[in-house]
Design an enzyme around this catalytic site. Structure first.
Site, PDB file in Angstrom:
ATOM      1  N   THR A  67      36.717  31.658  13.201  1.00  0.00           N
ATOM      2  CA  THR A  67      36.199  30.647  12.296  1.00  0.00           C
ATOM      3  C   THR A  67      35.443  31.363  11.187  1.00  0.00           C
ATOM      4  O   THR A  67      35.455  32.592  11.099  1.00  0.00           O
ATOM      5  CB  THR A  67      35.327  29.625  13.068  1.00  0.00           C
ATOM      6  OG1 THR A  67      34.942  28.576  12.189  1.00  0.00           O
ATOM      7  CG2 THR A  67      34.092  30.284  13.673  1.00  0.00           C
ATOM      8  N   LYS A  71      37.836  34.545   8.524  1.00  0.00           N
ATOM      9  CA  LYS A  71      39.266  34.290   8.368  1.00  0.00           C
ATOM     10  C   LYS A  71      39.938  35.209   7.349  1.00  0.00           C
ATOM     11  O   LYS A  71      41.145  35.456   7.448  1.00  0.00           O
ATOM     12  CB  LYS A  71      39.506  32.820   7.995  1.00  0.00           C
ATOM     13  CG  LYS A  71      39.157  31.856   9.123  1.00  0.00           C
ATOM     14  CD  LYS A  71      39.494  30.420   8.765  1.00  0.00           C
ATOM     15  CE  LYS A  71      39.146  29.480   9.905  1.00  0.00           C
ATOM     16  NZ  LYS A  71      39.542  28.083   9.610  1.00  0.00           N
TER      17      LYS A  71
END
Length: 278
Positions: A67, A71
């Site tokens: 998350t 990313k």
């Protein structure tokens, strides 16, 4: 379905991470699939500690969920990434193969499409996107596959507008941009995807009138958002962040474990119980 007896590990990484529902969803899948030797944890890792964390992974590790803010930070640490991940320069899934390779994928995009299709939305003539962050680019990538016409992105600055138009050109989506002050105009679209942080769209709830189309609000906690609640009261269809989270996690479980299909309903039930307990 494949059966494995040796210890296998997976986890979600990010910062902050304590709010993540990923352990609940993945553990529910393991229980349903009988994968008693699989574990799934969460680790507080930011972009500065990511390389050190990756260096310590051994052969028991099968995969990672990522998350924010990881990313994009993960990409230089991987051996390869999928076309889907490359299209938005964002990886939310890492597969650790038996031969030591580290492969990146993005299940947010197909997860978004699956969540919409579950509600009967396979094609749409036009759409609106609220926001211009990383999730907005994933929304555009999803719309590239289901939207046949123009997408209007409502943003707060010309820099963000330029960025969204650039993503549209890259993804093959006809994107026009409009100022955030006109965001209420988005509600005339048959599909509205809200990608902004909690609280950002609260002031727009009063502008939901008539018979709206479908709202996809990517938030899941707190839920419902004021916008989603107003949308439902007016009779519009609502797809929530938990729908997205479950569908993208289903794909992660299938890729990491090799077990297909992953138990979507058991995962959704576990997520709903976890949110109710908060």
């Amino acid at each position: 379905m494949t059966a494995r007896t040796e210890l296998r590990r997976a986890a979600v990484l990010g910062s902050p991470i304590t709010h993540s529902l990923s352990p609940v969803l993945h553990r529910a899948a393991y229980a349903e699939l009988g994968l008693s030797h699989w574990s799934y944890d969460r680790f507080e890792v930011d972009e500065f500690r990511l390389a050190g964390f990756m260096a310590k992974l051994d052969s028991t590790w099968a995969g990672l969920s990522l998350t924010m803010p990881l990313k994009r930070a993960i990409i230089p640490l991987l051996d390869d990434i999928s076309d889907t991940a490359a299209s938005v320069e964002a990886v939310n899934t890492v597969l650790l193969t038996g031969d030591g390779r580290r492969l990146g994928d993005n299940t947010d995009i197909p997860g978004m499409i699956a969540a919409l299709r579950e509600r009967g939305m396979d094609k749409v003539e036009s759409a609106a996107v609220l926001g211009a962050g990383a999730t907005a680019s994933s929304a555009l990538a999803a719309l590239a596959r289901i939207c046949t016409g123009q997408v209007t992105a409502y943003v707060r600055s010309e820099a963000r507008a330029h960025e969204m138009r650039g993503w549209g050109e890259r993804l093959g989506v006809d994107v026009r941009t409009a100022d955030w002050d006109r965001a209420h105009e988005a509600f005339a679209a048959p599909l509205v995807i809200a990608t902004t942080p909690a609280g950002t769209t609260d002031s727009l709830a009063g502008a939901v009138t008539g018979a709206p189309g479908t709202l996809f609000d990517v938030l899941y906690d707190p839920w419902p958002t004021p916008l989603a609640a107003a949308w439902s009261r007016q009779g519009g269809a609502v797809v929530g962040g938990l729908d997205l989270l479950v569908h993208q996690a289903v794909l992660q479980v299938e890729q990491m474990t090799g077990c297909t299909p992953a138990p979507l309903q058991a995962m959704r039930n576990a997520g709903e119980r976890a949110l109710e307990a908060r």
